[in-house]
Design an enzyme around this catalytic site. Structure first.
Site, PDB file in Angstrom:
ATOM      1  N   LYS A 186     -60.486   9.170  10.697  1.00 43.20           N
ATOM      2  CA  LYS A 186     -60.675  10.055  10.251  1.00 43.20           C
ATOM      3  C   LYS A 186     -60.515  11.062  11.190  1.00 43.20           C
ATOM      4  O   LYS A 186     -61.503  11.433  12.081  1.00 43.20           O
ATOM      5  CB  LYS A 186     -62.462  10.660   9.075  1.00 43.20           C
ATOM      6  CG  LYS A 186     -61.640  11.878   8.218  1.00 43.20           C
ATOM      7  CD  LYS A 186     -62.909  13.191   7.847  1.00 43.20           C
ATOM      8  CE  LYS A 186     -62.708  13.931   9.142  1.00 43.20           C
ATOM      9  NZ  LYS A 186     -62.191  15.196   9.243  1.00 43.20           N
ATOM     10  N   SER A 193     -69.136  17.755  17.688  1.00 44.35           N
ATOM     11  CA  SER A 193     -70.243  18.817  17.888  1.00 44.35           C
ATOM     12  C   SER A 193     -71.725  18.310  18.235  1.00 44.35           C
ATOM     13  O   SER A 193     -72.002  17.509  16.511  1.00 44.35           O
ATOM     14  CB  SER A 193     -70.407  20.476  17.121  1.00 44.35           C
ATOM     15  OG  SER A 193     -70.567  19.932  15.408  1.00 44.35           O
ATOM     16  N   CYS A 249     -65.887  17.234  26.425  1.00 50.32           N
ATOM     17  CA  CYS A 249     -67.291  17.836  26.601  1.00 50.32           C
ATOM     18  C   CYS A 249     -67.645  17.160  27.663  1.00 50.32           C
ATOM     19  O   CYS A 249     -69.266  17.433  28.152  1.00 50.32           O
ATOM     20  CB  CYS A 249     -67.804  16.701  25.924  1.00 50.32           C
ATOM     21  SG  CYS A 249     -67.365  14.899  26.018  1.00 50.32           S
TER      22      CYS A 249
END
Ligand code: NAD
Length: 496
Positions: free
Chosen positions: A182, A235, A290
């Site tokens: 996805k 996140s 990140c």
């Protein structure tokens, strides 16, 4: 100024790839917008529960035969995929720039890092071997067989739309599982191109599926008993939902979350090598990494070192060339969308309100190469006198903002970083082995840089993370991914 040709020329509605077929979705349709030009480049479906369930069924059906396909034969498809990815390297990279906004060099780096995971997974015939002990008791032998588990969900974030699903998917299919990817609905096109190449590489129908969408797709993956596990990157709030959901339904899980990375600069650092490393660390990918530097901690009480270092940082940051990433002179692209820019602007406002010193202000009209709407562009911003109590000193901003703190000594710098809830990619810049060793030993961070600003592990090392940056045990990439996608079946044998 030369703009490279855009690979996506026509606005098409993206389809899902289910059971080897490209299937139109009945879900709501959203535009995918190029953040630099402001033009819609594709329409992405938010797929329905029925559609994700159809993909799970297709993957379940494909699993028994795929599992029986020998590891060598499975990796032949991966070798073919690797060739196809090399042949289409530039197109895939440009797609990322067109829909994400990063510079073409950043996209090429992302494509390369993605391909490296396919290369590592090609070693599966040996990576997947078990082990054997003869005579654990008289006439009895014992061995372990790493065995695939079935169907895995792979959920990616927007910031590395091509590479991140490849931290998991090649290992999952190489070990004999089937996957449903996805992609982020914000920039799904490189995953669509990847799935076309997967198809061309000869993977059987149902082994590698792609279902576009959002929460409905994710919830169905979490709840469905046909899903063995989930590899998620995004996140921290979403990572917690995934981790909890997998716990409730008994699935194995990798949940990589957000970050707030501290870069400590010691007074003995090699300044001329450190400054360029900090530029890519803080402002590369427009701060949407990140592993981006977030807080620069300058160590020591020497004001002249601090002032001189900061003058050099500000001068280097002021030279960053901003624009559309398909112009190869550009060093920093726009943020992914208007909402993300507004979020970063909110953090800048909070920094001012909470008393930090705005040394370089990226707001207002941004100087861009070429004629593009300002909508998603934001200039690099630097705050000094930041404290850990301020929002800009503690929360993930995910934009081109450098927050600068000072620490009396290394212990204090480590303390500041360790007090933050995240632990993803912290780094030290020093010419002292002793300081480097101490930092590496004391820091609670999954990835640690020593004179390296972006601590991105190679495909044959785990992509780690600690505290709020990671929930789970095993990580994506390399041997740990192989372990994650297999269960140890232990056999004990005696022949009478
Ligand atoms: P996100 O959490 O908003 O989205 C990630 C994925 O989860 C997307 O596919 C999205 O569609 C889905 N999703 C979002 N909200 C959901 C919800 N409530 N329920 C179910 N699914 C949901 O993250 P993002 O904005 O796409 O990516 C940026 C974040 O990812 C940053 O925090 C960044 O630090 C982090 N990140 C972490 C790593 C790492 O290795 N630790 C790597 C890259 C990015």
């Amino acid at each position: 100024m030369a703009i490279l040709e855009e690979p996506i020329k026509e606005v098409k509605t993206i389809k899902n790839f289910i059971g080897g077929e490209w299937v139109e979705s009945k879900g709501e349709i959203k535009d995918v917008v190029n953040p630099a030009t402001g033009k819609a480049i594709a329409r992405v479906p938010i797929s329905t529960k029925e559609e994700i369930e159809a993909a799970i069924e297709a993957a379940k059906e494909a699993f028994p035969d795929w599992r029986r396909t020998t590891p060598l034969s499975r990796t032949r498809r991966l070798f073919r995929l690797k060739e196809l990815l090399e042949e289409n390297f530039e197109e895939i990279s440009r797609i990322q720039t067109q829909e994400h906004g990063k510079t073409i060099d950043e996209s090429r780096g992302e494509t390369r890092r993605g391909i490296e995971n396919v290369e590592v997974a090609c070693g599966i015939p040996t990576l997947m071997q078990g082990y054997f002990s003869e005579d654990i008791a008289a006439g009895i032998d014992e061995w372990v067989i790493p065995t695939p588990l079935g169907v895995f969900g792979i959920i990616g974030p927007f910031n590395f739309p091509f590479m991140i699903p490849l931290w998991s998917a090649p290992y999952a299919v190489a070990t004999g599982n089937c996957v449903i990817v996805k992609p982020s609905s914000e920039d799904p096109n490189s995953q669509i191109r990847l799935a076309e190449l997967v198809d061309e590489a000869g993977f059987p129908p149902g082994v590698w599926n792609v279902v576009n969408g959002g929460r409905t797709v994710v919830s169905s993956l979490l709840e469905h008993p046909g899903i063995a596990g989930i590899a998620f990157v995004g996140s921290t709030p979403t990572a917690k939902i995934i981790y909890k959901g997998c716990g409730e339904t008994g699935k194995r899980v990798i949940a990589q979350g957000g970050a707030k990375n501290f870069m400590a600069v010691m007074p003995d650092a090699n300044v001329s090598a450190t400054i360029p490393a900090l530029m890519t660390s803080f402002f590369g990918n427009t701060g949407q990494r990140c592993l981006s530097g977030a807080v620069l901690v300058i160590v020591g009480e020497d004001d002249s070192f601090y002032n001189d270092f900061m003058d050099k940082v500000v001068a280097a940051v002021s030279r960053i060339i901003i624009g559309y990433g398909l112009d190869d002179s550009v060093q920093m692209g726009p943020l992914r969308d208007k909402e993300k820019k507004e979020r970063v602007l909110g953090y800048i406002e909070s920094g001012i309100q909470q008393g930090a010193k705005l040394r370089l202000d990226g707001r207002g009209k941004v100087k861009i190469v070429g004629d593009y709407p300002q909508t998603c562009f934001l200039g690099p911003t630097i705050f000094e006198n930041v404290t850990p109590e301020m929002k800009i000193g503690s929360e993930e901003i995910f934009g081109p903002v450098m927050s600068v703190m000072r620490a009396k000594n290394l212990d204090e710098a480590i303390e500041i970083a360790n007090a933050n809830p995240f632990g993803n990619g912290n780094a030290i810049f020093t010419s002292s082995g002793k300081s480097a060793r101490e930092f590496q030993y004391q820091i609670t961070s999954g990835n640690v840089g020593i004179n390296i600003g972006i601590v991105a592990p190679m495909a044959f090392f785990p992509f780690s993370g600690m505290k709020d940056s990671f929930f789970g045990t095993l990580h994506t990439q390399g041997r740990e991914a192989v372990r994650f996608f297999t269960e140890s079946k232990v056999v004990i044998q005696r022949w009478l």
